[in-house]
Design an enzyme around this catalytic site. Structure first.
Site, PDB file in Angstrom:
ATOM      1  N   ALA A  76       8.968  18.667 -40.752  1.00  0.00           N
ATOM      2  CA  ALA A  76      10.114  19.485 -40.329  1.00  0.00           C
ATOM      3  C   ALA A  76      11.133  19.135 -38.995  1.00  0.00           C
ATOM      4  CB  ALA A  76       9.406  20.824 -39.077  1.00  0.00           C
ATOM      5  N   GLY A 116       5.552  19.179 -41.789  1.00  0.00           N
ATOM      6  CA  GLY A 116       6.278  20.406 -42.491  1.00  0.00           C
ATOM      7  C   GLY A 116       5.851  19.752 -44.316  1.00  0.00           C
ATOM      8  N   GLU A 119       2.441  19.991 -45.906  1.00  0.00           N
ATOM      9  CA  GLU A 119       2.404  21.432 -46.086  1.00  0.00           C
ATOM     10  C   GLU A 119       3.436  21.468 -47.247  1.00  0.00           C
ATOM     11  OE1 GLU A 119       3.361  22.405 -41.788  1.00  0.00           O
ATOM     12  OE2 GLU A 119       1.322  23.189 -41.554  1.00  0.00           O
ATOM     13  N   GLU A 139       1.644  16.319 -36.084  1.00  0.00           N
ATOM     14  CA  GLU A 139       2.458  17.232 -35.357  1.00  0.00           C
ATOM     15  C   GLU A 139       1.582  17.113 -33.792  1.00  0.00           C
ATOM     16  OE1 GLU A 139       1.855  17.923 -38.528  1.00  0.00           O
ATOM     17  OE2 GLU A 139       3.360  19.208 -39.181  1.00  0.00           O
TER      18      GLU A 139
HETATM   19  N1  COA Z   1      13.421  14.849 -38.035  1.00  0.00           N
HETATM   20  C1  COA Z   1      14.273  14.367 -38.263  1.00  0.00           C
HETATM   21  N2  COA Z   1      14.593  13.395 -37.936  1.00  0.00           N
HETATM   22  C2  COA Z   1      14.097  12.206 -38.675  1.00  0.00           C
HETATM   23  C3  COA Z   1      12.587  13.067 -38.925  1.00  0.00           C
HETATM   24  C4  COA Z   1      11.963  13.999 -38.567  1.00  0.00           C
HETATM   25  N3  COA Z   1      10.891  14.934 -39.345  1.00  0.00           N
HETATM   26  N4  COA Z   1      11.821  12.137 -39.789  1.00  0.00           N
HETATM   27  C5  COA Z   1      12.726  10.933 -39.857  1.00  0.00           C
HETATM   28  N5  COA Z   1      14.004  11.484 -39.131  1.00  0.00           N
HETATM   29  C6  COA Z   1      15.433  10.665 -39.074  1.00  0.00           C
HETATM   30  C7  COA Z   1      15.099   9.813 -38.350  1.00  0.00           C
HETATM   31  O1  COA Z   1      15.154  10.614 -36.981  1.00  0.00           O
HETATM   32  C8  COA Z   1      15.809   8.484 -38.665  1.00  0.00           C
HETATM   33  O2  COA Z   1      17.575   8.592 -38.097  1.00  0.00           O
HETATM   34  P1  COA Z   1      18.659   7.876 -37.824  1.00  0.00           P
HETATM   35  O3  COA Z   1      18.811   6.763 -39.032  1.00  0.00           O
HETATM   36  O4  COA Z   1      19.686   8.795 -37.648  1.00  0.00           O
HETATM   37  O5  COA Z   1      17.962   7.035 -36.925  1.00  0.00           O
HETATM   38  C9  COA Z   1      15.531   8.380 -39.429  1.00  0.00           C
HETATM   39  O6  COA Z   1      15.264   9.789 -40.226  1.00  0.00           O
HETATM   40  C10 COA Z   1      14.928   7.395 -40.681  1.00  0.00           C
HETATM   41  O7  COA Z   1      13.738   7.074 -40.269  1.00  0.00           O
HETATM   42  P2  COA Z   1      13.224   6.303 -39.400  1.00  0.00           P
HETATM   43  O8  COA Z   1      12.032   6.936 -37.831  1.00  0.00           O
HETATM   44  O9  COA Z   1      14.144   5.135 -38.409  1.00  0.00           O
HETATM   45  O10 COA Z   1      12.239   5.378 -40.443  1.00  0.00           O
HETATM   46  P3  COA Z   1      11.166   4.480 -39.840  1.00  0.00           P
HETATM   47  O11 COA Z   1      10.795   3.697 -41.260  1.00  0.00           O
HETATM   48  O12 COA Z   1      10.909   3.778 -39.028  1.00  0.00           O
HETATM   49  O13 COA Z   1       9.935   5.646 -39.654  1.00  0.00           O
HETATM   50  C11 COA Z   1       8.655   7.854 -39.486  1.00  0.00           C
HETATM   51  C12 COA Z   1       9.280   6.652 -40.867  1.00  0.00           C
HETATM   52  C13 COA Z   1       8.298   8.400 -40.964  1.00  0.00           C
HETATM   53  C14 COA Z   1       7.560   6.505 -39.745  1.00  0.00           C
HETATM   54  C15 COA Z   1       8.841   7.714 -39.074  1.00  0.00           C
HETATM   55  O14 COA Z   1      10.309   8.657 -39.512  1.00  0.00           O
HETATM   56  C16 COA Z   1       9.052   9.358 -37.905  1.00  0.00           C
HETATM   57  O15 COA Z   1       7.453   9.296 -37.509  1.00  0.00           O
HETATM   58  N6  COA Z   1       9.188  10.945 -38.390  1.00  0.00           N
HETATM   59  C17 COA Z   1       8.855  11.694 -37.786  1.00  0.00           C
HETATM   60  C18 COA Z   1       7.825  12.233 -38.321  1.00  0.00           C
HETATM   61  C19 COA Z   1       6.701  13.696 -37.354  1.00  0.00           C
HETATM   62  O16 COA Z   1       6.656  13.509 -36.413  1.00  0.00           O
HETATM   63  N7  COA Z   1       6.665  14.655 -38.694  1.00  0.00           N
HETATM   64  C20 COA Z   1       5.945  15.629 -38.398  1.00  0.00           C
HETATM   65  C21 COA Z   1       7.550  17.095 -37.441  1.00  0.00           C
HETATM   66  S1  COA Z   1       6.675  18.575 -37.147  1.00  0.00           S
END
Ligand code: COA
Length: 266
Positions: A76, A116, A119, A139
């Site tokens: 999400a 999500g 999911e 989450e």
């Molecule tokens: N919602 C909104 N934006 C997200 C996102 C999410 N769930 N997941 C990634 N992004 C965005 C990041 O903020 C970043 O944006 P920016 O370039 O404007 O800063 C972009 O996507 C790239 O992500 P980044 O974190 O820089 O890549 P990474 O390779 O370092 O890490 C992940 C990848 C997937 C490990 C990391 O992005 C992450 O942990 N995301 C959140 C996952 C999460 O908690 N999802 C569940 C939500 S309930």
């Protein structure tokens, strides 16, 4: 057909009956926001309309994939969070639309498949993953849980202890480990992934579509009701399928090796 909806691109190949929904917010790793959820619903509605307009069956299979090559979907959109897990409290969610879509839906997982996004993949009928993909429920680190049934899906596909471990640790697991647990159907080396997925989807799309749809429903009945009700469903649908043109076509091809069957979904 090529529809650019909000945050989702829908493509449909009339010849094969294969549709593709591409989650298209690569800069956010295809994070699910409200626009994307609406886009998925609208995309599926448009495909259902194609079916309604067709003689027989138009849509043979639907593939859901993520744009950008780095993620299927990173969950999400955290920027839209307001303390609840989106989709958790809606009476009928986008994931129900995927699960209930009449044709099989295949999650093509190449990269991150988290929260999500996992999911959404779990609501699909099949999950195919490239070897380098990573899956998980992060989450817990936000002080919440996967709110759209993620633990329930994994508990049934794998086991409850595996599901709670995944959700409590927030660990990103390998595609291989997810497949060993039964959460992913097939894992393929990255450089063979496109070809393997295309082959899998084509195989299903070429089968008699009414039987394919009945089998999808039967699988859902197996999860949602008891065995008695499930067997009753199968018996009833079996009798109906015996009356179809596709059954006659399949029987003819079985009897005659030189006959190339054409299944129309009638
Ligand atoms: N919602 C909104 N934006 C997200 C996102 C999410 N769930 N997941 C990634 N992004 C965005 C990041 O903020 C970043 O944006 P920016 O370039 O404007 O800063 C972009 O996507 C790239 O992500 P980044 O974190 O820089 O890549 P990474 O390779 O370092 O890490 C992940 C990848 C997937 C490990 C990391 O992005 C992450 O942990 N995301 C959140 C996952 C999460 O908690 N999802 C569940 C939500 S309930």
């Amino acid at each position: 057909m090529h529809d650019e909806l909000e945050a989702v691109v829908v493509a449909f190949d009339e010849e094969s009956g294969i549709a593709t929904l591409t989650l298209d917010r690569p800069d956010s790793l295809n994070a699910l926001n409200a626009r994307m959820r609406t886009g998925i619903e609208t995309g599926l509605d448009r495909l259902a309309e194609r079916d309604a307009d067709a003689e027989g069956v138009a849509v043979r299979a639907v593939v859901i994939e993520g744009a950008g090559g780095k993620a299927f979907c990173a969950g999400a959109d955290i920027n839209e969070f307001s303390g609840t897990s989106p989709g958790a409290f809606e009476p009928h969610t986008m994931r129900d639309s995927v699960g209930e879509f009449p044709a099989p839906v295949i999650a093509k997982i190449d990269g991150y498949c988290l929260g999500g996004g996992l999911e959404l993949a779990l609501a699909c009928d099949f999950r195919l993953a490239s070897e380098s993909s990573r899956l998980g429920f992060p989450e817990v680190d936000l002080g919440i849980l996967p709110g759209a049934g993620g633990i329930q899906y994994v508990a049934r596909l794998a086991d409850p202890s595996f599901a709670t471990e995944l959700a409590m640790t927030g660990e990103h697991i390998t595609a291989e480990r997810a497949a060993d647990a039964g959460v992913v159907n097939h894992v393929h080396p990255d450089d063979e992934f496109e070809e393997e997925v295309a082959g899998f989807v084509e195989t299903i799309a070429e089968k008699p579509p009414l039987a394919v749809r009945a089998i999808k429903d039967s699988g859902n009945v197996a999860v949602e009701s008891d065995r008695h009700a499930g067997r009753k469903y199968d018996r009833r649908v079996f009798a109906t399928l015996l009356e179809t043109d596709d059954h006659a076509e399949g029987a003819r091809a079985f009897a005659d090796d030189d006959y190339d069957p054409e299944f129309t979904g009638r």
